[in-house]
Scaffold this active site. Structure first.
Site, short mmCIF file in Angstrom:
data_model
loop_
_atom_site.label_atom_id
_atom_site.label_comp_id
_atom_site.label_asym_id
_atom_site.label_seq_id
_atom_site.Cartn_x
_atom_site.Cartn_y
_atom_site.Cartn_z
N ASP A 106 0.80 -1.23 0.00
CA ASP A 106 0.00 0.00 0.00
C ASP A 106 0.84 1.28 0.00
OD1 ASP A 106 -2.46 -1.17 -0.18
OD2 ASP A 106 -2.90 -1.11 1.96
N ARG A 112 -3.24 -0.15 -9.82
CA ARG A 112 -2.39 0.94 -9.36
C ARG A 112 -1.09 1.06 -10.15
NH1 ARG A 112 -3.56 0.44 -2.80
NH2 ARG A 112 -5.47 1.68 -2.88
#
Length: 407
Positions: free
Chosen positions: A291, A322
């Site tokens: 993350d 992402r």
């Protein structure tokens, strides 16, 4: 709503209080639903945690958790053991593209009754709660640790507990250890040896118990990036943080030393200080803390240094892909980045284009990771209030430390 961040210089010394960890909060909310005499303090004010809390209290048949991936996984497990209750668990269009088959099949092998209502392997799910008496299950361990944690959190209420065998390389081990540590804090016996996790069943926890949620280390990452991109001598104090954190993203303390940022702990506060300007290339395996990949990549881009980040295979199944999003937005700003399905390589760059609009893809981390670049040049963040997913007061907190932000 879009926000324009003018090129800013932040205060030399600042203090910021950050909301409780979303990861810890969501685990504890589920445990509180199973054990009502558990009290939680400093709970996250994020959208995800509010959705989780609301879903656990509602009596509705249809439960929509929007973009909250953790809630989708944890609630799939939770509702599968709510005897006699039938629910439909659904979410946003993106949620309906995020795989859940591995968790569903594991629960089905324990005896759960779960059906797919649209596409095989994806939400929405129809779940009929029942007593689960099987206690052995195997699970692919290299996809998402949230599948593993979902099973561990309900294991206490399975008739015979749980013996979970993990197959292959285990991803995000700190998040599994966080779940086991929280179980330990409420008095649940468990063990994690080699690739086998065992959890003993308990009917109830003894007496009333209060647990305080540590603040979110993923949210702290943006301040590490801000300090790294600031002049030597800049300080930001963040609370409430522990030196012996359960959160995997606390590796920020070690990682950001590479950028000349030191961390000092005192009375649940961590103070970040820019001690020196280090402009060396960076190579990291982020398998246990994926993350913070966006934050680190943007920090390197802001400093003009190259980086090699690996262990990023889970980033493709997050709020957006992402890796693709990072490549697209960094290249808009004038950067040069190569990606595979599990790594990224950012090349050195000399400048950052001015007033470029950054797309956020319904992803809170895209908005927050790119914000520190306002220390180098004007930048526009599109749909900026997506940050409420994990950190609703983010923009106000940036203004409080000296960022110039307009709508």
């Amino acid at each position: 709503m879009n926000l324009t961040l003018q090129k800013s210089t932040i205060q030399k010394q600042s203090v910021v209080n950050i909301t409780g960890s979303k990861s810890e909060s969501n685990r504890l909310l589920l445990l509180q639903a199973l054990f009502p005499n558990l009290t939680i303090e400093n709970i996250s004010n994020s959208d995800d945690s509010q959705l989780m809390a609301k879903a656990l209290k509602t009596e509705s048949v249809v439960i929509d958790i929007h973009h909250a991936g953790t809630a989708m996984r944890f609630l799939t497990a939770y509702f599968s053991i709510q005897e006699g209750r039938e629910v439909i668990l659904t979410g946003s269009d993106r949620m309906k593209e995020r795989p859940i088959k591995i968790l569903v099949e594991a629960l089905q092998s324990l005896g759960a009754h779960i059906e797919y209502l649209e596409n095989e392997g994806f939400p929405p799910l129809k779940i009929k709660g029942k007593k689960l008496s099987n206690n052995k299950v195997s699970l692919q361990a290299n996809v998402s640790s949230q599948y593993i944690s979902a099973l561990l959190l309900i294991a206490t209420k399975l008739e015979n507990g749980l013996k979970l065998t993990l197959e292959g390389e285990i991803t995000s081990v700190p998040y599994i250890n966080m779940t086991l540590s929280l179980l330990d804090e409420i008095g649940v016996e468990s063990s994690f040896n080699d690739n086998v996790i065992t959890v003993k069943p308990i009917s109830d926890i003894q007496s009333n118990k209060t647990l305080t949620v540590e603040s979110d280390w993923s949210s702290a990452s943006y301040y590490y990036s801000i300090v790294a991109l600031s002049p030597v001598g800049t300080e930001i104090a963040l609370s409430s943080y522990k030196n012996n954190s359960l959160q995997g993203d606390s590796v920020l303390v070690d990682i950001y030393e590479h950028f000349g940022v030191t961390s000092t702990f005192n009375n649940n506060t961590v103070t970040l200080i820019k001690e020196s300007s280090i402009l060396q290339p960076l190579s990291l395996n982020l398998q246990n803390a994926p993350d913070i990949a966006q934050t680190i990549a943007v920090t390197c881009f802001g400093l003009g240094i190259s980086c090699n980040l690996t262990g990023l295979h889970t980033l493709k199944i997050k709020e957006t892909d992402r890796l693709v999003a990072l490549k697209t937005e960094i290249e808009k700003l004038g950067g040069n980045i190569d990606i595979t399905d599990k790594s990224l390589h950012l090349h050195e760059s000399k400048s950052i284009k001015k007033s470029v609009p950054i797309a956020t893809y319904n992803d809170h981390r895209m908005a927050m990771a790119f914000a520190p670049l306002a220390l180098k040049n004007d930048i526009i963040i599109e749909h900026a209030y997506v940050v409420s997913k994990s950190y609703p007061t983010f923009w106000d907190d940036l203004i409080s430390i000296g960022f110039e932000i307009t709508q």
